[in-house]
Design a protein around this motif. Structure first.
Motif, mmCIF file in Angstrom:
data_model
loop_
_atom_site.group_PDB
_atom_site.id
_atom_site.type_symbol
_atom_site.label_atom_id
_atom_site.label_comp_id
_atom_site.label_asym_id
_atom_site.label_seq_id
_atom_site.Cartn_x
_atom_site.Cartn_y
_atom_site.Cartn_z
ATOM 1 N N ALA A 157 0.825 -1.210 0.000
ATOM 2 C CA ALA A 157 0.000 0.000 0.000
ATOM 3 C C ALA A 157 0.863 1.265 0.000
ATOM 4 C CB ALA A 157 -0.924 0.002 1.212
ATOM 5 N N ASN A 158 0.608 2.156 -0.968
ATOM 6 C CA ASN A 158 1.465 3.336 -1.126
ATOM 7 C C ASN A 158 0.700 4.466 -1.816
ATOM 8 O OD1 ASN A 158 3.909 4.879 -1.161
ATOM 9 N ND2 ASN A 158 4.361 4.171 -3.240
ATOM 10 N N SER A 159 -0.568 4.698 -1.403
ATOM 11 C CA SER A 159 -1.341 5.760 -2.059
ATOM 12 C C SER A 159 -2.446 6.303 -1.143
ATOM 13 C CB SER A 159 -1.958 5.238 -3.367
ATOM 14 O OG SER A 159 -2.702 4.046 -3.147
ATOM 15 N N PRO A 160 -2.069 7.006 -0.069
ATOM 16 C CA PRO A 160 -3.090 7.514 0.856
ATOM 17 C C PRO A 160 -3.712 8.843 0.436
ATOM 18 C CG PRO A 160 -0.914 7.985 1.718
ATOM 19 C CD PRO A 160 -0.712 7.189 0.452
ATOM 20 N N TYR A 161 -3.076 9.579 -0.491
ATOM 21 C CA TYR A 161 -3.538 10.936 -0.815
ATOM 22 C C TYR A 161 -4.174 10.995 -2.205
ATOM 23 C CZ TYR A 161 -0.864 12.290 3.275
ATOM 24 O OH TYR A 161 -0.390 12.399 4.569
ATOM 25 N N TRP A 162 -5.161 11.898 -2.341
ATOM 26 C CA TRP A 162 -5.876 12.083 -3.613
ATOM 27 C C TRP A 162 -6.536 13.451 -3.580
ATOM 28 C CZ3 TRP A 162 -5.984 9.595 -8.115
ATOM 29 C CH2 TRP A 162 -7.058 9.755 -8.989
ATOM 30 N N LEU A 163 -6.392 14.197 -4.657
ATOM 31 C CA LEU A 163 -6.983 15.533 -4.754
ATOM 32 C C LEU A 163 -6.612 16.398 -3.546
ATOM 33 C CD1 LEU A 163 -10.526 14.677 -6.210
ATOM 34 C CD2 LEU A 163 -8.529 15.580 -7.422
ATOM 35 N N GLY A 165 -5.698 15.724 -0.554
ATOM 36 C CA GLY A 165 -6.142 15.382 0.792
ATOM 37 C C GLY A 165 -5.945 13.911 1.104
ATOM 38 N N ASP A 166 -6.047 13.586 2.402
ATOM 39 C CA ASP A 166 -5.918 12.207 2.863
ATOM 40 C C ASP A 166 -7.257 11.492 2.660
ATOM 41 O OD1 ASP A 166 -5.656 9.797 4.399
ATOM 42 O OD2 ASP A 166 -4.060 10.749 5.558
ATOM 43 N N THR A 167 -7.227 10.343 2.013
ATOM 44 C CA THR A 167 -8.441 9.600 1.698
ATOM 45 C C THR A 167 -8.939 8.743 2.858
ATOM 46 O OG1 THR A 167 -7.194 7.681 0.888
ATOM 47 C CG2 THR A 167 -7.732 9.430 -0.709
ATOM 48 N N GLY A 168 -8.081 8.502 3.848
ATOM 49 C CA GLY A 168 -8.428 7.552 4.892
ATOM 50 C C GLY A 168 -8.130 6.117 4.502
ATOM 51 N N TYR A 169 -7.548 5.940 3.316
ATOM 52 C CA TYR A 169 -7.172 4.618 2.812
ATOM 53 C C TYR A 169 -5.660 4.533 2.656
ATOM 54 C CZ TYR A 169 -11.992 3.312 1.781
ATOM 55 O OH TYR A 169 -13.323 2.984 1.892
ATOM 56 N N ALA A 170 -5.142 3.322 2.807
ATOM 57 C CA ALA A 170 -3.715 3.100 2.567
ATOM 58 C C ALA A 170 -3.428 2.953 1.075
ATOM 59 C CB ALA A 170 -3.238 1.858 3.321
ATOM 60 N N SER A 171 -4.389 2.389 0.329
ATOM 61 C CA SER A 171 -4.248 2.255 -1.122
ATOM 62 C C SER A 171 -5.501 2.799 -1.805
ATOM 63 C CB SER A 171 -4.034 0.789 -1.534
ATOM 64 O OG SER A 171 -3.964 0.679 -2.953
ATOM 65 N N TRP A 172 -5.507 4.094 -2.049
ATOM 66 C CA TRP A 172 -6.617 4.688 -2.790
ATOM 67 C C TRP A 172 -6.544 4.307 -4.259
ATOM 68 C CZ3 TRP A 172 -11.154 6.087 -1.507
ATOM 69 C CH2 TRP A 172 -11.944 6.863 -2.351
ATOM 70 N N VAL A 231 -1.869 -6.406 -8.314
ATOM 71 C CA VAL A 231 -2.640 -5.890 -7.177
ATOM 72 C C VAL A 231 -1.969 -4.728 -6.455
ATOM 73 C CG1 VAL A 231 -1.678 -7.431 -5.404
ATOM 74 C CG2 VAL A 231 -4.061 -6.672 -5.240
ATOM 75 N N SER A 232 -0.652 -4.602 -6.550
ATOM 76 C CA SER A 232 0.075 -3.684 -5.672
ATOM 77 C C SER A 232 0.240 -2.293 -6.259
ATOM 78 C CB SER A 232 1.466 -4.247 -5.360
ATOM 79 O OG SER A 232 1.361 -5.504 -4.752
ATOM 80 N N ASP A 233 0.255 -1.301 -5.367
ATOM 81 C CA ASP A 233 0.720 0.037 -5.744
ATOM 82 C C ASP A 233 2.181 -0.056 -6.165
ATOM 83 O OD1 ASP A 233 -1.741 0.867 -4.814
ATOM 84 O OD2 ASP A 233 -0.969 1.876 -3.036
ATOM 85 N N VAL A 234 2.622 0.919 -6.973
ATOM 86 C CA VAL A 234 4.048 0.960 -7.282
ATOM 87 C C VAL A 234 4.837 1.034 -5.979
ATOM 88 C CG1 VAL A 234 4.120 3.491 -7.537
ATOM 89 C CG2 VAL A 234 5.824 2.067 -8.692
#
Length: 362
Positions: A157-163, A165-172, A231-234
């Motif tokens: 998991a390597n994608s918590p941010y989007w637009l 802000g913090d999404t509340g997810y580890a892999s958005w 399945v994995s984030d970069v």
């Protein structure tokens, strides 16, 4: 098995402005002349994305070297155009919609066929290819990989941010990607013939233009004689990309050597397990693939390591994988480290700077 299974890795990255950390639509310029580096560097669907692909490897040290050379080549090319290379599943700053598409007939057709699904494809994954002798072996290994998809997602998991802000997810990234009709965990298949029949039905439905648009988390590659895990984030670092490759190969080798019947996790349970892994990452709870009960993700990861230990030892990868997982448990996944970088001053540009430094091989 006669010898070690082969492995290859594809990594997707975003380019950002050196001065601001915002997305930089410079893939064309960065990749122009990149063939002199003698590594496989490619465009992706967005003008701010680039991709590398390793060769066919049997040794993880060889794979590590290839991934490091590719990252260095992209970093050098980006710097020539006032840009930086960033390994993150989703960008942090400067995302605009719709996505500025790479000028390719295929991508433009995708946008026409899929509509707004292509508007925000600013996502980057790590794809692991395992060489297997025949299609039936690929289906058998796919069925064994299937229960471990949530654990592999949590580890990477390597994608918590989007637009911004913090999404509340580890892999958005995983959440964004799963809106596509051909994405997500694959079904359990009883044979390669059943897999190909399902693929043809999906293409005939119009949900995919061709076999290359079958985007399941595990698929039989449409272009290579491999089973591809998507399945994995970069991975934030080369070491974590190699860790993922070693784990996937060990699962495949363990499945083949044991010949055991794979656990057929019900689709509804696997779906919620994937959601939980995308939300919590390695730091929270997962869903045990056998009992269906919420369980610390770290405990499920430990179970995976115990199961594949003989295969890791045979390949000479056990110490590397054990130490890599221990580092993730101690220092956090890429998502946790991004959040820690943000917490220091509450600035997303600090996170971008952290990611730029982390992306570069030592």
């Amino acid at each position: 098995m006669d010898g070690l299974l082969t492995v290859g890795v594809e990594e997707e990255f975003v380019l950002v402005e050196a001065s601001t950390g915002h997305l930089a639509n410079r893939a064309n310029e960065v990749l122009a002349g990149a063939d002199r580096y003698q590594v496989d560097l490619q465009q992706e669907i967005a003008q701010y994305q680039v991709e590398s692909a390793s060769g066919i490897c049997t040794d993880m040290s060889e794979l590590r070297d290839e991934l490091a050379v590719a990252r260095r080549a992209l970093i050098e090319r980006a710097a020539r155009h006032d840009a930086r290379l960033v390994a993150t599943g989703t960008p942090l700053l400067g995302l605009t919609m719709p996505t500025p598409l790479t000028n390719s007939p295929r991508y433009h057709r995708m946008a026409q066929e899929m509509g707004a699904l292509t508007n925000d494809l600013a996502i980057c994954g790590c794809h692991v290819h395992i060489g297997l002798p025949d299609d039936e072996s690929k289906i058998f290994v796919s069925n064994h990989l299937r229960p471990w998809l949530p654990t592999l997602l949590a580890l990477g998991a390597n994608s918590p941010y989007w637009l911004d802000g913090d999404t509340g997810y580890a892999s958005w990234r995983y959440v964004v990607w799963n809106r596509w009709p051909t994405s997500g965990a694959p079904p359990h298949f009883d044979s390669a013939a059943e897999y190909y029949e399902a693929r043809e039905e999906i293409v005939a439905s119009g949900a995919a233009m061709d076999a290359g648009m079958l985007y399941w988390d595990i698929r039989l590659s449409a272009h290579h004689p491999t089973l591809e895990l998507r399945v994995s984030d970069v991975a934030p670092t080369v070491e974590e990309a190699v860790l993922m490759a070693a784990l996937v190969r060990a699962i495949a080798a363990t499945a083949l050597s044991s010949g055991a019947t794979p656990v057929n996790v019900p689709p509804h349970l696997l779906k919620v397990a994937m959601w939980r892994a995308a939300r919590d990452g390695l730091e929270g709870f997962g869903i045990d693939p056998v009992t269906g009960s919420p369980t610390p993700a770290s405990s499920i990861a430990a179970s995976l390591l115990r199961w594949v230990r003989p295969a890791l030892e045979l390949a000479g990868d056990h110490e590397m994988v054990r130490d890599g997982v221990d580092r993730l448990l101690l220092d956090g996944t890429g998502a946790a480290r991004q959040r820690r970088a943000f917490a220091r001053r509450g600035r997303l540009d600090d996170v971008v700077g952290f990611l730029v430094a982390q992306t570069s091989p030592v």
